[in-house]
Design a protein around this motif. Sequence first.
Motif, PDB file in Angstrom:
ATOM      1  N   LEU A 297       0.871  -1.176   0.380  1.00  0.00           N
ATOM      2  CA  LEU A 297      -0.522  -0.053  -0.104  1.00  0.00           C
ATOM      3  C   LEU A 297       0.540   1.439  -0.130  1.00  0.00           C
ATOM      4  O   LEU A 297       0.696   2.027  -0.323  1.00  0.00           O
ATOM      5  CB  LEU A 297      -1.007   0.068   1.797  1.00  0.00           C
ATOM      6  N   GLU A 298       2.147   1.451   0.083  1.00  0.00           N
ATOM      7  CA  GLU A 298       2.656   2.489   0.829  1.00  0.00           C
ATOM      8  C   GLU A 298       3.856   2.244  -0.140  1.00  0.00           C
ATOM      9  O   GLU A 298       4.137   3.770  -0.761  1.00  0.00           O
ATOM     10  CB  GLU A 298       3.921   2.496   2.152  1.00  0.00           C
ATOM     11  N   GLN A 299       3.284   1.622  -0.884  1.00  0.00           N
ATOM     12  CA  GLN A 299       4.422   1.617  -2.417  1.00  0.00           C
ATOM     13  C   GLN A 299       3.410   1.572  -3.410  1.00  0.00           C
ATOM     14  O   GLN A 299       3.822   2.767  -4.242  1.00  0.00           O
ATOM     15  CB  GLN A 299       5.151   0.123  -3.068  1.00  0.00           C
ATOM     16  N   ASP A 300       2.608   1.486  -3.200  1.00  0.00           N
ATOM     17  CA  ASP A 300       1.649   2.202  -4.051  1.00  0.00           C
ATOM     18  C   ASP A 300       1.197   3.328  -4.192  1.00  0.00           C
ATOM     19  O   ASP A 300       1.436   4.377  -4.964  1.00  0.00           O
ATOM     20  CB  ASP A 300       0.464   1.211  -4.120  1.00  0.00           C
ATOM     21  N   ALA A 301       1.037   4.412  -2.702  1.00  0.00           N
ATOM     22  CA  ALA A 301       0.886   5.074  -2.324  1.00  0.00           C
ATOM     23  C   ALA A 301       2.282   5.731  -3.263  1.00  0.00           C
ATOM     24  O   ALA A 301       2.016   7.425  -3.708  1.00  0.00           O
ATOM     25  CB  ALA A 301       0.625   5.694  -0.876  1.00  0.00           C
ATOM     26  N   LEU A 302       2.860   6.015  -2.757  1.00  0.00           N
ATOM     27  CA  LEU A 302       4.561   6.298  -3.715  1.00  0.00           C
ATOM     28  C   LEU A 302       4.487   6.289  -5.313  1.00  0.00           C
ATOM     29  O   LEU A 302       4.837   7.716  -5.679  1.00  0.00           O
ATOM     30  CB  LEU A 302       6.322   5.903  -3.238  1.00  0.00           C
ATOM     31  N   GLU A 303       4.403   5.865  -5.324  1.00  0.00           N
ATOM     32  CA  GLU A 303       4.144   5.534  -6.596  1.00  0.00           C
ATOM     33  C   GLU A 303       2.959   6.524  -7.843  1.00  0.00           C
ATOM     34  O   GLU A 303       3.606   7.271  -8.838  1.00  0.00           O
ATOM     35  CB  GLU A 303       3.455   4.236  -7.583  1.00  0.00           C
TER      36      GLU A 303
ATOM     37  N   ASP B 278       3.718   9.557  -9.926  1.00  0.00           N
ATOM     38  CA  ASP B 278       2.981   9.640 -10.931  1.00  0.00           C
ATOM     39  C   ASP B 278       2.318  11.240 -11.415  1.00  0.00           C
ATOM     40  O   ASP B 278       2.329  12.304 -12.559  1.00  0.00           O
ATOM     41  CB  ASP B 278       2.676   8.801 -11.242  1.00  0.00           C
ATOM     42  N   ARG B 279       1.744  11.791 -10.021  1.00  0.00           N
ATOM     43  CA  ARG B 279       0.799  13.164  -9.901  1.00  0.00           C
ATOM     44  C   ARG B 279       1.996  14.072 -10.329  1.00  0.00           C
ATOM     45  O   ARG B 279       1.636  14.912 -10.719  1.00  0.00           O
ATOM     46  CB  ARG B 279      -0.163  13.016  -9.086  1.00  0.00           C
ATOM     47  N   GLU B 280       2.788  14.077  -9.433  1.00  0.00           N
ATOM     48  CA  GLU B 280       3.802  15.745  -9.482  1.00  0.00           C
ATOM     49  C   GLU B 280       5.026  15.288 -10.795  1.00  0.00           C
ATOM     50  O   GLU B 280       5.046  16.265 -11.244  1.00  0.00           O
ATOM     51  CB  GLU B 280       4.872  15.014  -8.349  1.00  0.00           C
ATOM     52  N   LEU B 281       5.230  14.139 -11.405  1.00  0.00           N
ATOM     53  CA  LEU B 281       5.803  14.470 -12.709  1.00  0.00           C
ATOM     54  C   LEU B 281       4.303  14.726 -14.148  1.00  0.00           C
ATOM     55  O   LEU B 281       4.933  15.864 -14.460  1.00  0.00           O
ATOM     56  CB  LEU B 281       5.919  12.600 -13.609  1.00  0.00           C
ATOM     57  N   GLU B 282       3.322  14.515 -13.358  1.00  0.00           N
ATOM     58  CA  GLU B 282       2.570  14.768 -14.362  1.00  0.00           C
ATOM     59  C   GLU B 282       1.973  16.579 -14.400  1.00  0.00           C
ATOM     60  O   GLU B 282       2.618  17.549 -16.178  1.00  0.00           O
ATOM     61  CB  GLU B 282       1.070  13.865 -14.211  1.00  0.00           C
ATOM     62  N   LEU B 283       2.354  17.391 -13.710  1.00  0.00           N
ATOM     63  CA  LEU B 283       1.848  18.288 -13.076  1.00  0.00           C
ATOM     64  C   LEU B 283       3.479  19.052 -13.298  1.00  0.00           C
ATOM     65  O   LEU B 283       3.243  19.921 -13.689  1.00  0.00           O
ATOM     66  CB  LEU B 283       2.243  19.233 -10.867  1.00  0.00           C
ATOM     67  N   ALA B 284       4.865  18.583 -13.779  1.00  0.00           N
ATOM     68  CA  ALA B 284       5.658  19.418 -13.723  1.00  0.00           C
ATOM     69  C   ALA B 284       5.662  19.224 -15.449  1.00  0.00           C
ATOM     70  O   ALA B 284       6.422  20.620 -15.614  1.00  0.00           O
ATOM     71  CB  ALA B 284       7.033  18.227 -13.453  1.00  0.00           C
ATOM     72  N   LEU B 285       5.222  18.425 -15.605  1.00  0.00           N
ATOM     73  CA  LEU B 285       5.253  18.212 -17.444  1.00  0.00           C
ATOM     74  C   LEU B 285       4.779  18.999 -18.666  1.00  0.00           C
ATOM     75  O   LEU B 285       4.418  19.616 -19.248  1.00  0.00           O
ATOM     76  CB  LEU B 285       5.756  16.588 -18.186  1.00  0.00           C
ATOM     77  N   GLN B 286       3.593  19.864 -17.763  1.00  0.00           N
ATOM     78  CA  GLN B 286       2.458  20.522 -17.790  1.00  0.00           C
ATOM     79  C   GLN B 286       2.920  21.905 -18.142  1.00  0.00           C
ATOM     80  O   GLN B 286       3.789  22.402 -17.007  1.00  0.00           O
ATOM     81  CB  GLN B 286       1.303  20.800 -16.764  1.00  0.00           C
TER      82      GLN B 286
END
Length: 94
Positions: free
Chosen positions: A34-40, A44-52
């Motif tokens: 569960l912790e690994q899924d939350a980190l991923e 992913d969300r931070e990478l998506e925001l950074a690339l926008q």
Amino acid sequence: MRLRSLAATLLVAVPVSTIVAACDRNEDTGRDALEQDALERDLDRELELALQADTAVQHELGDVPEAEPPVASAPPTPAPEPAPPARPAPRRAP
């Protein structure tokens, strides 16, 4: 004497057995997954925001001067003159 020996044995055996039982568990409770899924998901969300691209419109400021006007420097002020030494009060004759 026998009762004291039994009580001492129980006072030592119960905490030791509890520690051994608590530390001996090698079960995977799913918490790590569960912790690994939350980190991923967060990464992913931070990478998506950074690339926008930025959505805010950048206005060019037209009221700012391009170069600073030269500042007229004031003439240096002279250093103050030292105060004259204090004169002792005149002595009066008795």
